[in-house]
Design a protein around this motif. Structure first.
Motif, PDB file in Angstrom:
ATOM      1  N   ASN A   1       0.983  -1.034  -0.117  1.00 27.75           N
ATOM      2  CA  ASN A   1       0.296  -0.254  -0.089  1.00 27.75           C
ATOM      3  C   ASN A   1       0.908   1.100  -0.382  1.00 27.75           C
ATOM      4  O   ASN A   1       0.298   1.861  -0.791  1.00 27.75           O
ATOM      5  CB  ASN A   1      -0.487  -0.192   0.702  1.00 27.75           C
ATOM      6  CG  ASN A   1      -1.970  -0.321   1.124  1.00 27.75           C
ATOM      7  OD1 ASN A   1      -2.082  -1.243  -0.083  1.00 27.75           O
ATOM      8  ND2 ASN A   1      -2.811  -1.168   2.001  1.00 27.75           N
ATOM      9  N   PHE A   2       2.184   1.131   0.660  1.00 28.39           N
ATOM     10  CA  PHE A   2       3.577   2.556   0.275  1.00 28.39           C
ATOM     11  C   PHE A   2       3.209   2.445  -0.716  1.00 28.39           C
ATOM     12  O   PHE A   2       3.669   3.534  -1.245  1.00 28.39           O
ATOM     13  CB  PHE A   2       4.205   2.323   1.741  1.00 28.39           C
ATOM     14  CG  PHE A   2       5.332   3.492   1.556  1.00 28.39           C
ATOM     15  CD1 PHE A   2       4.699   4.285   2.078  1.00 28.39           C
ATOM     16  CD2 PHE A   2       6.498   3.031   1.212  1.00 28.39           C
ATOM     17  CE1 PHE A   2       6.587   5.246   2.151  1.00 28.39           C
ATOM     18  CE2 PHE A   2       7.174   4.240   0.947  1.00 28.39           C
ATOM     19  CZ  PHE A   2       6.620   5.085   1.255  1.00 28.39           C
ATOM     20  N   ILE A   3       3.957   1.192  -1.453  1.00 26.81           N
ATOM     21  CA  ILE A   3       4.289   1.697  -2.900  1.00 26.81           C
ATOM     22  C   ILE A   3       3.315   2.399  -3.476  1.00 26.81           C
ATOM     23  O   ILE A   3       3.515   3.057  -4.638  1.00 26.81           O
ATOM     24  CB  ILE A   3       4.631  -0.046  -2.787  1.00 26.81           C
ATOM     25  CG1 ILE A   3       6.085   0.119  -2.888  1.00 26.81           C
ATOM     26  CG2 ILE A   3       5.109   0.367  -4.192  1.00 26.81           C
ATOM     27  CD1 ILE A   3       7.022  -1.196  -2.859  1.00 26.81           C
ATOM     28  N   PHE A   4       2.097   1.647  -3.426  1.00 28.00           N
ATOM     29  CA  PHE A   4       0.905   2.157  -4.419  1.00 28.00           C
ATOM     30  C   PHE A   4       1.099   3.851  -4.426  1.00 28.00           C
ATOM     31  O   PHE A   4       0.030   4.758  -5.662  1.00 28.00           O
ATOM     32  CB  PHE A   4       0.046   1.353  -4.169  1.00 28.00           C
ATOM     33  CG  PHE A   4      -0.659   0.189  -4.141  1.00 28.00           C
ATOM     34  CD1 PHE A   4       0.642   0.045  -5.799  1.00 28.00           C
ATOM     35  CD2 PHE A   4      -1.014  -0.943  -2.942  1.00 28.00           C
ATOM     36  CE1 PHE A   4       0.741  -1.948  -5.344  1.00 28.00           C
ATOM     37  CE2 PHE A   4      -1.277  -2.380  -3.505  1.00 28.00           C
ATOM     38  CZ  PHE A   4      -0.734  -2.696  -4.846  1.00 28.00           C
ATOM     39  N   GLY A   5       1.160   4.323  -3.267  1.00 23.38           N
ATOM     40  CA  GLY A   5       1.360   5.595  -2.961  1.00 23.38           C
ATOM     41  C   GLY A   5      -0.003   6.344  -3.464  1.00 23.38           C
ATOM     42  O   GLY A   5      -1.309   6.419  -3.074  1.00 23.38           O
ATOM     43  N   LYS A   6       0.606   7.038  -3.972  1.00 18.23           N
ATOM     44  CA  LYS A   6      -0.728   8.607  -4.471  1.00 18.23           C
ATOM     45  C   LYS A   6      -1.751   7.670  -5.536  1.00 18.23           C
ATOM     46  O   LYS A   6      -2.539   8.525  -6.119  1.00 18.23           O
ATOM     47  CB  LYS A   6      -0.041   9.868  -5.273  1.00 18.23           C
ATOM     48  CG  LYS A   6       0.466  10.383  -4.309  1.00 18.23           C
ATOM     49  CD  LYS A   6       0.622  12.036  -4.959  1.00 18.23           C
ATOM     50  CE  LYS A   6       1.381  13.084  -4.483  1.00 18.23           C
ATOM     51  NZ  LYS A   6       1.913  14.072  -5.020  1.00 18.23           N
ATOM     52  N   ASP A   7      -1.274   5.311  -5.642  1.00 23.10           N
ATOM     53  CA  ASP A   7      -2.173   5.850  -7.011  1.00 23.10           C
ATOM     54  C   ASP A   7      -3.644   5.070  -6.142  1.00 23.10           C
ATOM     55  O   ASP A   7      -4.680   5.009  -6.107  1.00 23.10           O
ATOM     56  CB  ASP A   7      -2.021   4.245  -7.386  1.00 23.10           C
ATOM     57  CG  ASP A   7      -0.742   5.318  -8.658  1.00 23.10           C
ATOM     58  OD1 ASP A   7      -1.195   6.419  -8.870  1.00 23.10           O
ATOM     59  OD2 ASP A   7       0.490   4.618  -8.811  1.00 23.10           O
ATOM     60  N   ILE A   8      -3.549   5.076  -4.485  1.00 24.67           N
ATOM     61  CA  ILE A   8      -4.526   4.691  -3.941  1.00 24.67           C
ATOM     62  C   ILE A   8      -5.490   5.469  -2.967  1.00 24.67           C
ATOM     63  O   ILE A   8      -4.171   6.605  -2.764  1.00 24.67           O
ATOM     64  CB  ILE A   8      -4.400   4.037  -3.318  1.00 24.67           C
ATOM     65  CG1 ILE A   8      -2.644   3.552  -2.141  1.00 24.67           C
ATOM     66  CG2 ILE A   8      -3.942   2.354  -4.050  1.00 24.67           C
ATOM     67  CD1 ILE A   8      -3.341   2.417  -1.489  1.00 24.67           C
ATOM     68  N   PRO A   9      -6.028   5.889  -1.811  1.00 28.71           N
ATOM     69  CA  PRO A   9      -6.987   6.969  -1.230  1.00 28.71           C
ATOM     70  C   PRO A   9      -5.653   6.426  -0.422  1.00 28.71           C
ATOM     71  O   PRO A   9      -5.731   5.693   0.459  1.00 28.71           O
ATOM     72  CB  PRO A   9      -8.051   6.561  -0.756  1.00 28.71           C
ATOM     73  CG  PRO A   9      -8.678   6.082  -2.162  1.00 28.71           C
ATOM     74  CD  PRO A   9      -7.527   4.803  -2.919  1.00 28.71           C
ATOM     75  N   ARG A  10      -5.840   7.848   0.358  1.00 31.78           N
ATOM     76  CA  ARG A  10      -4.624   7.851   1.301  1.00 31.78           C
ATOM     77  C   ARG A  10      -4.500   6.841   2.795  1.00 31.78           C
ATOM     78  O   ARG A  10      -3.949   6.477   3.348  1.00 31.78           O
ATOM     79  CB  ARG A  10      -4.082   9.775   1.964  1.00 31.78           C
ATOM     80  CG  ARG A  10      -3.204   9.281   2.779  1.00 31.78           C
ATOM     81  CD  ARG A  10      -2.158  10.833   3.470  1.00 31.78           C
ATOM     82  NE  ARG A  10      -1.991  10.877   4.109  1.00 31.78           N
ATOM     83  CZ  ARG A  10      -0.339  10.773   3.584  1.00 31.78           C
ATOM     84  NH1 ARG A  10       0.387  10.724   2.022  1.00 31.78           N
ATOM     85  NH2 ARG A  10       0.630  11.372   4.494  1.00 31.78           N
ATOM     86  N   VAL A  11      -5.790   7.117   2.865  1.00 32.50           N
ATOM     87  CA  VAL A  11      -6.674   6.131   4.132  1.00 32.50           C
ATOM     88  C   VAL A  11      -6.519   5.020   4.187  1.00 32.50           C
ATOM     89  O   VAL A  11      -5.974   4.640   5.226  1.00 32.50           O
ATOM     90  CB  VAL A  11      -8.093   6.686   4.158  1.00 32.50           C
ATOM     91  CG1 VAL A  11      -8.343   6.270   3.124  1.00 32.50           C
ATOM     92  CG2 VAL A  11      -8.002   5.942   5.407  1.00 32.50           C
ATOM     93  N   LEU A  12      -6.025   4.348   2.501  1.00 30.33           N
ATOM     94  CA  LEU A  12      -5.577   2.910   2.587  1.00 30.33           C
ATOM     95  C   LEU A  12      -3.901   2.636   3.116  1.00 30.33           C
ATOM     96  O   LEU A  12      -3.997   0.539   3.186  1.00 30.33           O
ATOM     97  CB  LEU A  12      -6.009   2.356   1.282  1.00 30.33           C
ATOM     98  CG  LEU A  12      -7.651   2.842   0.814  1.00 30.33           C
ATOM     99  CD1 LEU A  12      -8.240   2.052  -0.169  1.00 30.33           C
ATOM    100  CD2 LEU A  12      -8.575   1.758   1.703  1.00 30.33           C
ATOM    101  N   GLN A  13      -3.297   3.423   2.886  1.00 24.20           N
ATOM    102  CA  GLN A  13      -1.718   2.788   3.230  1.00 24.20           C
ATOM    103  C   GLN A  13      -2.088   2.969   5.156  1.00 24.20           C
ATOM    104  O   GLN A  13      -0.528   2.931   5.701  1.00 24.20           O
ATOM    105  CB  GLN A  13      -1.379   4.645   3.151  1.00 24.20           C
ATOM    106  CG  GLN A  13      -1.629   4.380   1.486  1.00 24.20           C
ATOM    107  CD  GLN A  13      -0.779   5.717   1.167  1.00 24.20           C
ATOM    108  OE1 GLN A  13       0.500   6.134   1.554  1.00 24.20           O
ATOM    109  NE2 GLN A  13      -1.226   6.525  -0.272  1.00 24.20           N
ATOM    110  N   ALA A  14      -2.902   3.386   5.808  1.00 23.42           N
ATOM    111  CA  ALA A  14      -2.952   3.095   7.494  1.00 23.42           C
ATOM    112  C   ALA A  14      -2.404   2.061   7.931  1.00 23.42           C
ATOM    113  O   ALA A  14      -1.190   1.882   8.904  1.00 23.42           O
ATOM    114  CB  ALA A  14      -4.045   3.569   7.891  1.00 23.42           C
TER     115      ALA A  14
END
Length: 363
Positions: A28-41
């Motif tokens: 999820n960190f690698i996906f970065g801006k390609d996914i909503p920030r809330v999903l990187q938590a």
């Protein structure tokens, strides 16, 4: 959603279930801006599935284009998951067509559509059956068991066999030796060297490129340990377990190992458990989850096994069943008989390592 799209999504679910929370968090960190920030938590399964959905919506991945996901999985050293996508591609290439353009959709005739649906259903069954792991809580599809039975082993005169054939690095194998061992093809010099080094050092990882005969080496090592036990403890059963990471290669490896002769080889089929095959077979070919289940249920103990061979042993990160087996092997609290542990042989064409944080977590 078409059959092919559903199949691809199920493959992704299976991959997500094989990842640890840390693996998913890193993805999820690698996906970065390609996914909503809330999903990187965090790396929860829900967040990761939502992240994949976001990648679908933003056209970063599709059933025909998942290079983006492959690069991310390679970055976190989950080559086993990359292999799952490669296997998916092999199955679908030439059977499930690429997504059609709008004009092609308009021109496509009904009979062609029907034919493609039929073919995609067949390949979907093959893909999902291969990716489905026994008793892992994510049962997707059940398929008929593969029936395999090796020929009854020919008897051997163990008293006539001198183990220096295997053990002495200076000894040159003769045709008479091969005949005595019932080995039909002379191993190559580098194979003989690796066999002897493995015997001398015990637990060993054999790293050779694809097609260089790792299974031949494994078969010869099985035969050595089988003969050794028959010479020293003739009244004791010999058991080697050969682990394969994917169901699709069980039959291939069972046939290859049975060619070494004098061994009763059996693959653990979908409707069997490994403990059912002990006592009547010398070598059992199985996916690792089957063995993990028996260890956890107490129906098998490591002291019953003489040799464990891990095919594609680089698949040892996250929650992989290979890791679970080695926890029983290494942890006194899990292994009921720490003095009765089997010899371990790993086979791989790719030696890789997880990042430092992951290695510290496992250790």
């Amino acid at each position: 959603m078409g059959e092919a799209d559903t199949t691809f999504r199920i493959v992704l679910i299976k991959i997500q279930h094989s990842l640890s929370d840390e693996d998913r968090h890193q993805l999820n960190f690698i996906f970065g801006k390609d996914i909503p920030r809330v999903l990187q938590a965090n790396g929860s399964l829900k967040n990761s599935l939502d992240a994949l959905e976001a990648l679908f919506d933003r056209l970063k991945i599709s059933r025909d284009n998942y290079e983006y996901l492959v690069k991310a999985l390679e970055a976190i050293q989950r080559h086993d998951c990359v292999q799952s996508l490669i296997d998916y591609a092999k199955f679908t290439r030439e059977i499930i067509p690429p997504l059609p353009t709008e004009q092609q959709q308009q021109n496509q005739v009904a009979t062609t559509i029907g034919s493609l649906i039929s073919k995609s259903q067949i390949v979907a069954s093959e893909i999902l059956a291969d990716l489905d792991d026994e008793d892992d809580g994510v049962c997707i599809l059940k398929r008929p068991s593969i029936r395999f039975s090796s020929p009854e082993p020919d008897p051997m005169d163990f008293d006539m066999i001198d183990l220096k054939i295997f053990e002495n690095p200076e000894y040159q194998w003769t045709d008479e030796d091969l005949k005595l061992l019932n080995v039909k093809k002379h191993p190559r010099s580098y194979q003989t060297e690796i066999i002897r080094d493995s015997i001398a050092n015990g637990n060993t990882i054999v790293c050779l490129r694809t097609g260089s005969g790792k299974t031949v080496i494994a078969s010869m090592l099985i035969k050595y340990y089988f003969i050794k036990k028959q010479k020293t403890n003739p009244n004791k059963n010999f058991l080697a377990v050969f682990f394969v990471p994917r169901k699709a290669i069980r039959l291939q490896q069972a046939k290859a190992i049975s060619e070494i002769g004098n061994l009763k080889v059996q693959l653990c089929e979908d409707d069997q458990t490994i403990d059912q095959l002990i006592g009547t077979n010398h070598v059992i070919i199985a996916t690792p989850q089957k063995f993990v289940n028996c260890l956890k249920n107490g129906t098998i103990h490591l002291s019953q096994v003489d040799l464990m061979i891990f095919d594609e042993c680089h698949n040892t990160s996250g929650g992989n069943p290979y890791c679970e087996i080695m926890k029983f092997y290494l942890c006194p609290s899990k292994n009921l008989d720490p003095n009765g542990r089997p010899t371990v042989i790993g086979l791989t064409a790719t030696v890789s390592a997880k990042d430092t944080v992951e290695k510290k977590r496992i250790n």
